[in-house]
Design an enzyme around this catalytic site. Sequence first.
Site, mmCIF file in Angstrom:
data_model
loop_
_atom_site.group_PDB
_atom_site.id
_atom_site.type_symbol
_atom_site.label_atom_id
_atom_site.label_comp_id
_atom_site.label_asym_id
_atom_site.label_seq_id
_atom_site.Cartn_x
_atom_site.Cartn_y
_atom_site.Cartn_z
ATOM 1 N N HIS B 264 0.834 -1.209 0.000
ATOM 2 C CA HIS B 264 0.000 0.000 0.000
ATOM 3 C C HIS B 264 0.871 1.262 0.000
ATOM 4 O O HIS B 264 0.743 2.127 -0.868
ATOM 5 C CB HIS B 264 -0.920 -0.013 1.236
ATOM 6 N N GLU B 265 1.770 1.349 0.973
ATOM 7 C CA GLU B 265 2.646 2.526 1.046
ATOM 8 C C GLU B 265 3.553 2.576 -0.182
ATOM 9 O O GLU B 265 3.891 3.656 -0.663
ATOM 10 C CB GLU B 265 3.457 2.518 2.348
ATOM 11 N N HIS B 268 1.827 4.467 -2.855
ATOM 12 C CA HIS B 268 2.001 5.917 -2.629
ATOM 13 C C HIS B 268 3.383 6.360 -3.103
ATOM 14 O O HIS B 268 3.527 7.389 -3.760
ATOM 15 C CB HIS B 268 1.898 6.244 -1.132
ATOM 16 N N GLU B 294 -4.587 7.707 -2.917
ATOM 17 C CA GLU B 294 -5.116 6.426 -2.445
ATOM 18 C C GLU B 294 -5.485 5.512 -3.612
ATOM 19 O O GLU B 294 -5.491 4.288 -3.466
ATOM 20 C CB GLU B 294 -6.317 6.646 -1.518
#
Lengths: 498, 498
Positions: B264-265, B268, B294
């Site tokens: 997830h990160e 980003h 997101e």
Amino acid sequence: MTVTEAKEKLNELELREFAYNHAMGILYYDGTTGAPKASSIPRGKTMGVLAGEAYKISTDKEAVSLLGFLREHADELDADTLRRVELREKGLKELNAVPLETYIEYTELMNEADAVWHEAKEKSDYPMFEPVLKKVIDFTKLFAEKVAPEKSPYDYCLDKYEEGLTMAKCDDFFAKLKERIVPLVKRVQEAEQPDDACAKVFFPIEKQREFSDILMERIGIPRDRCAIGETEHPFTTDFSRNDVRITTHYHEDAFLSSMYSVIHEGGHALYELGGDERFSYTGLSGGVTMGIHESQSRFFENIIGRSREFIGLIYPDAVRLCPELGKYSVEQLYRAANKAEPSLIRTEADELTYALHIMVRYDMERQMINGSVNMKELPEMWNALYKEYLGVTVPDDKRGILQDSHWAGAGIGYFPSYALGSAYGAQYLAKIRESLDFEKTVASGDLKPIRDWLGDRIWKYASSKKPEWILNNAMEAPFDPKYYLDYLEGKMKDVYGF
Amino acid sequence: MTVTEAKEKLNELELREFAYNHAMGILYYDGTTGAPKASSIPRGKTMGVLAGEAYKISTDKEAVSLLGFLREHADELDADTLRRVELREKGLKELNAVPLETYIEYTELMNEADAVWHEAKEKSDYPMFEPVLKKVIDFTKLFAEKVAPEKSPYDYCLDKYEEGLTMAKCDDFFAKLKERIVPLVKRVQEAEQPDDACAKVFFPIEKQREFSDILMERIGIPRDRCAIGETEHPFTTDFSRNDVRITTHYHEDAFLSSMYSVIHEGGHALYELGGDERFSYTGLSGGVTMGIHESQSRFFENIIGRSREFIGLIYPDAVRLCPELGKYSVEQLYRAANKAEPSLIRTEADELTYALHIMVRYDMERQMINGSVNMKELPEMWNALYKEYLGVTVPDDKRGILQDSHWAGAGIGYFPSYALGSAYGAQYLAKIRESLDFEKTVASGDLKPIRDWLGDRIWKYASSKKPEWILNNAMEAPFDPKYYLDYLEGKMKDVYGF
């Protein structure tokens, strides 16, 4: 403006300066620990901007006129404020010596030089480092010429790290050291060497990390105010008495290397952590000089850390984390940790030959700054001095001229303070013995009486007193290297049994 | 002043702003990773000073007149410069809304709130957090009133994280989600649950750290520009396209938690790392809105990371690092990673029920900002909503209202962007499928074609285009949540076989 108002303005000004130094310090610390490689580019930009702003704050009209006002009212100031004024005057002289652009260039060079040094060391590639070292030397000479044209440039460098230190004093100090250390090294080399197999056991890095925590606890570091990181070259950096960082470097097959780095840097940290709260965010926070600083770090590393009692203290935890060590006794570990042997790497040098490593650097720096050297020949010069003083052959620049980070950080003039600090420490020990049983205290595991002694006589003053005052306050006598030489001789006799 | 000169001045100004943001960002990152606890005191001081200086730089006469000049010459400006002018105007409106002292107070609160939240969460002690949350809400309302008095305060909050977003749009969006997700959750709950024993194997943290490196490599993160740290609550922070940091949190008996945090990160990070170089050190660097951000992170986490193909890809390394996992098949791991089950913790929620966690926060925030709530009753409100939407009973505030860091960071209005981003991502997937075989590409292990698609249509623009433009550029159609709902239904059918 009243004196009270001026003092408030001084507090505001120094808080602002603190903030910039803090930010730049964290950027630097981060750059050497968690940061990705390419971050050096944006970090360089940011350091350039912040250094420029900090320069302006410290040198602008308002700061200068405030300082003038305080100087005019010197007789109405308390001792702390007066000392702040004096330190500011000294700093301003340094900052005003070169124009802002030069100062920014210098700050950017510091950022670049560190990255280049890291890579050059990794690749053992001196020619890669040479151009930045050349710039560092040129900047150092420029600062010396502008700030203290009345002095020999290298005297300017020495004074920067140990107020009042000169080549004349160093020559005398190192001559005394040489006179007794050289024959002592000879005796040691002729004696039977301790078996240091126990220093070479495989000690997994993960376990060494745990061991570092134990060591920090043992010497009494408050962990809520001090963290540990990992870098190529161990160092300590302080942002305030509420935030000090130490770093270490782990080697799986040489756990003493990190162990003594942690204790050494831990000594620096304790000094920073022990400053009186009232100096926070002012120009009086932090340790006063590098000589006094090294006297703390090397006191913890060698006088405490290499004592039979301290080794006995940490032995059970070391064995728990690395069961193979259990094959060896405390006595074997004590002798291995104190084995004296001419070697290549300063940070891993034993207590006895350490000063010889410093002498190499002292000679090199003196020539680099005072004379005119051929940059290309520096590694040869280094290698020749190692041969002469330590009798060892330097196999490559990684283990030679590129081993230390100091020159990349423009720390020319810093090295002699290590040797001085070691010598100060031995004299503290002699004084401490007058009021407590040193060995018994260390063996008890509660080092508080020793920390209290250092804290009350040295740490709490931070930079509020000159180093001579602090030394005198601690030793109650003039500094004399004989305590150090007696201590070394005693240690060697104990370890080698001659 | 010519337009060319004005543009140079703009570059200088934005470089200065970059430097302050960079320094404050590193201080924050350090504060959550390596820093000792007591460092929050000096950090607060420094943040206060730097935020004040940065405020002055952005709002002083010179910056304002430069902006005025550029606005007057708007028709001579290129699109990038015009966008910079527009963003500065928006930012200035925000900064001018409150006096400097209020702004400094706010920055200091941010530092304090984070530390208090960490401790309150650890102790599951909502009353400890309540006073700072109250201040955060008051500040948010104050900013809303001053910056956008024409709007309902919560609309101001939503627009801050997703330009143009309103409660009306959210109501419509969440209603559509509710309509299909609620019955889908019901079907899933009635179906036979996958065995997730494989998700609970003991996976040593040291090995999970190695696994993180592999995951980052798998999704294509250039490690020379991105580092990983460890924090209580995972996050990403970018200082420039040459320096992005992600963090994760390891649990020995729940490796999927960190695995999906890292991916997830990582999503980003890829977005930040993919910005065009020419935007560096300007107001156009970095991702444009949180919704778009997101959409990247959740695309990587769920659409790529929870696909059968990606799990097949990382399976051999996972088994090598944690041999116990070898007892389970790829298919079992795939089903476990996609198990849908109403639960307590948003960051560990499955793809299907995730939006329900967001709805709880959306309802809470709306009432906190628009209405007048009794601060003491917030945990009850939270717990009641969890019961209503997810059917679960919240056992304590640690796993309830204190679980997220967002409110401590004044990120009120942020949460809806997670759900929106998830929905954007599903629509990207539909579009990507028109030009490549998604499953085959993921299975091949070379995600470059997917990164290129996202990079060319989204990442490279950084903040130089408005989010609507970027969405349209990527999707070539208006946003429609039906893609997301179709995707979720398809996924659940595949996992649960109904």
